[in-house]
Design an enzyme around this catalytic site. Structure first.
Site, short mmCIF file in Angstrom:
data_model
loop_
_atom_site.label_atom_id
_atom_site.label_comp_id
_atom_site.label_asym_id
_atom_site.label_seq_id
_atom_site.Cartn_x
_atom_site.Cartn_y
_atom_site.Cartn_z
N SER A 88 38.05 34.75 45.38
CA SER A 88 38.54 35.06 44.04
C SER A 88 38.79 33.82 43.19
O SER A 88 38.87 33.91 41.96
CB SER A 88 39.83 35.90 44.12
OG SER A 88 40.89 35.13 44.66
N LYS A 127 46.26 33.10 42.65
CA LYS A 127 45.68 33.41 41.34
C LYS A 127 46.26 32.47 40.28
O LYS A 127 47.28 31.82 40.49
CB LYS A 127 46.00 34.86 40.94
CG LYS A 127 45.38 35.93 41.82
CD LYS A 127 43.88 36.03 41.67
CE LYS A 127 43.31 37.22 42.45
NZ LYS A 127 43.41 37.02 43.91
#
Length: 207
Positions: free
Chosen positions: A124, A161
């Site tokens: 990610s 993230k």
């Protein structure tokens, strides 16, 4: 191990640091110089006390004849970084049961100083070079700014993230155009910031 006096603890810490940085124990003269003893004989007396308490073994006939008797794992725990494995819901991320192992990595190599390592799962964050299997160095803090890469815990999941917040709305943004941001409403969802990403140790499989 029997309790150490503050001075004995200083000598032991110096031995550990010297062995970690150079691969060798210090000489008596080096101990005396670094800890402000008047002579190498004073250092020798502290070494004898540590030997009597079962912490070290003194090897005769050599100026660096010092061997640590405490477990190697104990040295790693004090001088390296813990690798965090699967994290149980509701438990602190640095709880002992979450620590898989320790890596002999100097926390001061990172700024701010790293407190633990986390193995990256998935791609990610691939666009900024954080890849599956890498070890992410993390500074434990809950104070983060918009745009920083964070380790966040949402329900039972721990994720890496980019952080963005506006009011009670938080977006955890991937660095991979194939994935969607994670939206979090703090008025009804619980989000815990576990730390700030401060560096990456590359998975050798990628090299």
């Amino acid at each position: 191990m029997k309790p150490l006096t503050p001075r004995q603890a200083e000598v032991l810490e110096l031995i550990k640091v010297n062995m970690s940085e150079t691969g060798m124990p210090p000489t008596r003269a080096e101990i005396a110089q670094k800890l402000g003893f008047k002579s190498a004989n004073a250092a020798e007396e502290h070494l004898k006390a540590l030997a009597k308490k079962g912490v070290i073994e003194i090897m005769p006939g050599t100026s660096r004849g010092i061997r640590l008797l405490i477990e190697e794992e104990a040295v790693l725990e004090e001088t390296g970084l813990p690798l965090i494995g699967k994290v149980a819901a509701g438990e602190p991320i640095l709880a002992q049961e979450h620590i898989e192992s320790h890596y002999q990595v100097d926390p001061a190599l990172f700024h701010p100083r790293a407190d633990f390592l986390l193995r990256v799962q998935g791609m990610s964050m691939k666009n900024i070079g954080i890849l599956d299997g890498d070890l992410l160095a993390v500074h434990k803090t809950q104070e983060v700014r918009n745009g920083q890469v964070v380790v966040a815990r949402l329900d039972e999941d721990v994720t890496v993230k980019r952080f963005q917040r506006k009011g009670s709305q938080v977006w955890l943004l991937p660095e991979n155009e194939e994935l969607e941001p994670i939206a979090v409403d703090l008025s009804c969802q619980q989000l815990t910031i576990e730390g700030l990403a401060v560096g990456v140790i590359r998975n050798a499989d990628w090299m």
